[in-house]
Design a protein around this motif. Sequence first.
Motif, mmCIF file in Angstrom:
data_model
loop_
_atom_site.group_PDB
_atom_site.id
_atom_site.type_symbol
_atom_site.label_atom_id
_atom_site.label_comp_id
_atom_site.label_asym_id
_atom_site.label_seq_id
_atom_site.Cartn_x
_atom_site.Cartn_y
_atom_site.Cartn_z
ATOM 1 N N TYR A 95 0.837 -1.197 0.000
ATOM 2 C CA TYR A 95 0.000 0.000 0.000
ATOM 3 C C TYR A 95 0.873 1.249 0.000
ATOM 4 C CZ TYR A 95 -3.554 3.408 1.003
ATOM 5 O OH TYR A 95 -4.374 4.486 0.901
ATOM 6 N N GLY A 96 1.890 1.210 0.822
ATOM 7 C CA GLY A 96 2.773 2.371 0.934
ATOM 8 C C GLY A 96 3.376 2.749 -0.410
ATOM 9 N N ILE A 97 3.677 1.749 -1.227
ATOM 10 C CA ILE A 97 4.413 2.033 -2.448
ATOM 11 C C ILE A 97 3.493 2.214 -3.659
ATOM 12 C CG2 ILE A 97 4.911 -0.239 -3.417
ATOM 13 C CD1 ILE A 97 7.919 0.661 -3.092
ATOM 14 N N LEU A 98 2.384 1.495 -3.673
ATOM 15 C CA LEU A 98 1.491 1.554 -4.844
ATOM 16 C C LEU A 98 0.109 2.115 -4.540
ATOM 17 C CD1 LEU A 98 2.117 -1.831 -6.691
ATOM 18 C CD2 LEU A 98 2.744 0.440 -7.447
ATOM 19 N N ARG A 99 -0.199 2.400 -3.268
ATOM 20 C CA ARG A 99 -1.553 2.806 -2.854
ATOM 21 C C ARG A 99 -2.577 1.773 -3.305
ATOM 22 N NH1 ARG A 99 1.746 5.227 -1.224
ATOM 23 N NH2 ARG A 99 2.310 7.404 -1.428
ATOM 24 N N MET A 100 -2.230 0.514 -3.156
ATOM 25 C CA MET A 100 -3.105 -0.533 -3.647
ATOM 26 C C MET A 100 -3.224 -1.611 -2.578
ATOM 27 S SD MET A 100 -2.057 -3.226 -6.508
ATOM 28 C CE MET A 100 -2.446 -4.847 -5.971
ATOM 29 N N LEU A 137 5.296 -13.446 -9.561
ATOM 30 C CA LEU A 137 4.507 -13.802 -10.741
ATOM 31 C C LEU A 137 3.186 -13.038 -10.760
ATOM 32 C CD1 LEU A 137 4.748 -17.659 -11.306
ATOM 33 C CD2 LEU A 137 5.273 -15.826 -12.914
ATOM 34 N N VAL A 138 2.521 -13.028 -9.613
ATOM 35 C CA VAL A 138 1.236 -12.327 -9.527
ATOM 36 C C VAL A 138 1.423 -10.853 -9.880
ATOM 37 C CG1 VAL A 138 -0.542 -11.536 -7.922
ATOM 38 C CG2 VAL A 138 0.167 -13.917 -7.892
ATOM 39 N N GLU A 139 2.487 -10.288 -9.347
ATOM 40 C CA GLU A 139 2.741 -8.869 -9.618
ATOM 41 C C GLU A 139 2.945 -8.645 -11.115
ATOM 42 O OE1 GLU A 139 4.780 -5.138 -10.213
ATOM 43 O OE2 GLU A 139 5.696 -7.078 -10.597
ATOM 44 N N ARG A 140 3.747 -9.535 -11.710
ATOM 45 C CA ARG A 140 4.064 -9.376 -13.132
ATOM 46 C C ARG A 140 2.820 -9.532 -14.010
ATOM 47 N NH1 ARG A 140 4.805 -7.647 -16.759
ATOM 48 N NH2 ARG A 140 6.265 -7.813 -18.486
ATOM 49 N N ILE A 141 1.993 -10.542 -13.667
ATOM 50 C CA ILE A 141 0.862 -10.883 -14.537
ATOM 51 C C ILE A 141 -0.378 -10.043 -14.238
ATOM 52 C CG2 ILE A 141 -0.736 -12.741 -15.173
ATOM 53 C CD1 ILE A 141 1.623 -14.679 -14.509
ATOM 54 N N LEU A 198 -1.512 -3.201 -15.170
ATOM 55 C CA LEU A 198 -2.572 -2.267 -14.793
ATOM 56 C C LEU A 198 -2.024 -1.093 -14.001
ATOM 57 C CD1 LEU A 198 -5.063 -5.021 -13.640
ATOM 58 C CD2 LEU A 198 -5.100 -3.802 -15.806
ATOM 59 N N ARG A 199 -0.716 -0.900 -14.064
ATOM 60 C CA ARG A 199 -0.091 0.100 -13.209
ATOM 61 C C ARG A 199 -0.725 1.472 -13.355
ATOM 62 N NH1 ARG A 199 5.149 -0.496 -11.860
ATOM 63 N NH2 ARG A 199 4.644 -2.611 -11.309
ATOM 64 N N GLY A 200 -1.015 1.905 -14.582
ATOM 65 C CA GLY A 200 -1.518 3.260 -14.766
ATOM 66 C C GLY A 200 -3.039 3.379 -14.686
ATOM 67 N N ALA A 201 -3.709 2.242 -14.505
ATOM 68 C CA ALA A 201 -5.178 2.244 -14.543
ATOM 69 C C ALA A 201 -5.761 2.872 -13.277
ATOM 70 C CB ALA A 201 -5.669 0.813 -14.699
ATOM 71 N N PRO A 202 -7.060 3.241 -13.313
ATOM 72 C CA PRO A 202 -7.693 3.779 -12.108
ATOM 73 C C PRO A 202 -7.561 2.802 -10.935
ATOM 74 C CG PRO A 202 -9.163 3.965 -13.965
ATOM 75 C CD PRO A 202 -7.971 3.244 -14.451
ATOM 76 N N ARG A 203 -7.643 3.319 -9.735
ATOM 77 C CA ARG A 203 -7.254 2.527 -8.584
ATOM 78 C C ARG A 203 -8.094 1.271 -8.371
ATOM 79 N NH1 ARG A 203 -5.820 5.828 -3.486
ATOM 80 N NH2 ARG A 203 -4.514 6.751 -5.076
ATOM 81 N N LEU A 204 -9.361 1.306 -8.752
ATOM 82 C CA LEU A 204 -10.195 0.125 -8.507
ATOM 83 C C LEU A 204 -9.821 -1.041 -9.412
ATOM 84 C CD1 LEU A 204 -13.788 1.431 -7.788
ATOM 85 C CD2 LEU A 204 -12.323 0.074 -6.310
ATOM 86 N N VAL A 205 -9.190 -0.743 -10.540
ATOM 87 C CA VAL A 205 -8.900 -1.812 -11.495
ATOM 88 C C VAL A 205 -7.914 -2.845 -10.935
ATOM 89 C CG1 VAL A 205 -8.035 -2.328 -13.788
ATOM 90 C CG2 VAL A 205 -9.529 -0.370 -13.432
ATOM 91 N N PRO A 206 -6.743 -2.403 -10.438
ATOM 92 C CA PRO A 206 -5.857 -3.418 -9.849
ATOM 93 C C PRO A 206 -6.474 -4.099 -8.633
ATOM 94 C CG PRO A 206 -4.902 -1.217 -9.644
ATOM 95 C CD PRO A 206 -6.107 -1.072 -10.483
ATOM 96 N N ASP A 210 15.300 2.583 -10.166
ATOM 97 C CA ASP A 210 14.507 1.725 -11.047
ATOM 98 C C ASP A 210 13.198 1.383 -10.329
ATOM 99 O OD1 ASP A 210 13.347 -0.256 -12.522
ATOM 100 O OD2 ASP A 210 15.236 -1.253 -12.994
ATOM 101 N N VAL A 211 12.131 2.092 -10.716
ATOM 102 C CA VAL A 211 10.867 1.985 -9.983
ATOM 103 C C VAL A 211 10.315 0.560 -10.044
ATOM 104 C CG1 VAL A 211 8.485 2.761 -9.899
ATOM 105 C CG2 VAL A 211 10.313 4.408 -10.258
ATOM 106 N N ASN A 212 10.345 -0.033 -11.235
ATOM 107 C CA ASN A 212 9.816 -1.382 -11.389
ATOM 108 C C ASN A 212 10.525 -2.375 -10.482
ATOM 109 O OD1 ASN A 212 7.597 -1.603 -12.989
ATOM 110 N ND2 ASN A 212 8.774 -1.467 -14.896
#
Lengths: 424, 355
Positions: free
Chosen positions: B72-77, B131-135, B140-148, B238-240
């Motif tokens: 959450y701290g890093i991606l707000r997700m 793997l989950v993160e990659r797939i 969906l990194r740039g998508a609206p917050r509800l999408v991820p 390197d953010v990724n």
Amino acid sequence: MKRLSVLLSLLILASLALAACGPAATQAPGGSTSGYECTDPLGCVKIGPSDPVHIAFWGVLSGADSTLGEDSKRGVEIAIDDKGGKLFGHDILLTSEDAGCTPEGGATAASKLATDTSIVGLVGSTCSDETAGGIAAITKAGLTTISPANTRPSLTSPDRGPDYDGYLRTAHSDAFQGKAVAEFAYNFLGVRKAATIHDGSVYAQALQQVFVDNFKELGGEIVAQEAVAKDATDMKPVLTTIAAKGPEFLYYPVFVAAGGFITAQVRDVPGMENVKLAGSDGIFSPDFLKSAGPNVVGVYLSSPDFSAFTGDYAGFLEKHKAKYGGSTLSTFHAHAYDAANILFAALEKVAVQEADGTIYVPRKALRDAVYATKDFAGITGNLSCSPTGDCGAPVIAVYQVQSDDPASWNPADAANPNPKKVWP
Amino acid sequence: MRTSISERALDAIVSGVLWGFRILIVLAIIIGTVLAIRAGTYTRAQWIDFVIFGVAQGSIYALIALGYTMVYGILRMINFAHGDIFMTGAFGAYFTATWLTKIGFTDRYPVLGLMIPILVAMIIATLIAMLVERIAYRPLRGAPRLVPLISAIGASFFLEYSFRGIFGPGKYAYPPINALEGEWVVLGIGILKVHVVVMVAAGIMMALLYTLVMYTKVGKAMRAVSENQDTAALMGIDVNKTIVSTFAIGAAMAGAAGVLFSLVYRQIDWFMGFTPGIKAFTAAVLGGIGNIPGAMVGGLVLGVFESVGPSLFLEGLGIIRPYQLKDVIAYTMLVMILLFRPSGILGERLTKQKA
């Protein structure tokens, strides 16, 4: 705004976890041009010349308690095999619906099946909670269901109400089971102070109450009646609370998940090292051994008395082994086999077949025929259905677990049974 | 801004009701506690047992909560698949530990017999989380917050039902380590050995994590990315890679938590991640989401309240069968703490942008 989205997401998650699939649209067998006039007050099911005879099974087929439902479903499948898969020359089609062992799951499954007008009769449910949630929909649709595994006493009590008109069972009522365990504990083990834990399910709550009432009547003392949530994992606090009351006997008629956690943790709690442990048919399964680990040796489990089964139980077990491999999964396969056969016998009695092969099944007549079952030679005994839906022959025995190896599970084995019958 | 009198009156009523609610709950807790202690049902040793059970459970919550809070701290997700990462770790450890026990390794080298399953669990959990993160998340990194978020729920179901499909719906008994049977007496208090191991292991893991985040290059990068991704990228981070390592570290913690959970409760199944996942998420929010020490404190507080609460104040208030209400306590406490401290116990340092 961000907090809102967190909340929203929790809601979404909760609803996803609870909701099952919605009811599916089904079609009634079409056309009606024949000589048969349906006069049944609940209507008739018409089965076209090439349509199958459609019956349904509903019960728990997913999640922690799925062995209970799977076991019963196998009983029904073997009953169908014994008919050669055919009734009146039509194939028998079995639909199964998962009811998740909860009232909501039962309601969802039942209303889905109730909308399917091709179904003639049902076997199910497996958890009493499912019936409590779903039976109204089944009765209202004019259908009749025979449960192989519901043991809650009130489902067949005289004041059960008209919603239960379409409900019968081949399982024993827990009014017998709880009493048997109380007598076993008081007379055979000689304990005087008992405690119980239930998991909030209708089944466990009712069963431990029957036990408590009977144990008190015999002169014993109930020192604690506790409850945990169905998905609880940490049982040590509740066991510590019970330990403070000093019981000699702990009865937890719950399901596999909670039963496993209690059994695995109970010996770690000071004061509970030597308490005698007992469960009931909800954990009478090799799955329970798998989940409880080494502590399970010595645990008492009540169940229908397999040695009292008349008829060809051994033959059933052979068919089971040939079809699925290994031993049975839980307690109620034989009851399910009998339930399906009672349904078939009633169908054979009331169905009307036309020259072209079309079959009409009057629903009310079918229901009445099931209730009229008398001296039916099943493998769980000679079964007669009471006006309140009790068809079971209630002979309860108490077994003791001998080994924690799930592969050794075979209560019917003559030489080396696990669990072994200890009472009566 | 000007507000009308009726609006101000409404505000006053709402805050009055809220305060009444707060005072009522605090009063109920105090009265219940006093009554329970005066009833004297439990001995001192039993009260201490309740607390220790709670701390052991709480340290497991805390380990899982770290993953929620870091992501959450890093991606707000909210990474809802995190509870299932915990489950995958437990499964990896189960098969390793069963094998080690069978060949007699665990009995000969109990310490290694404990460490190896933990290591395996951490590796498996980390790989699956990456793997989950990659797939499921990176595309969906740039998508609206509800999408991820929806994608996370999907990933959670995918993991659960894949494991159910592969290993069946049944349960497995986690093999006990014989050397950890029984209890140690510390300062006159008997503590189950397995609880000591859980607390110590969780403590070490959390200390390592804290050091990693505060005093290493990776940790610095993580903190920078969590402050502002774009600026961090401009500074040559390197953010990724940083995001992947956040997921990996969180998952390693969850994997270890999976083993500790299995050691204490001795039963695993494909759905075991769901409830602890939700509880750990609660713990993370309780401590102040996005805040690492907050997750630790939140987990411990939640665990102890769950364990002590039913016998301490529910029983004191005369409620029968209080353990059924364990979850009610947990979530009531969440509401209470958020009423008093909307940003969580340690959430005061959150900037507006983070919250």
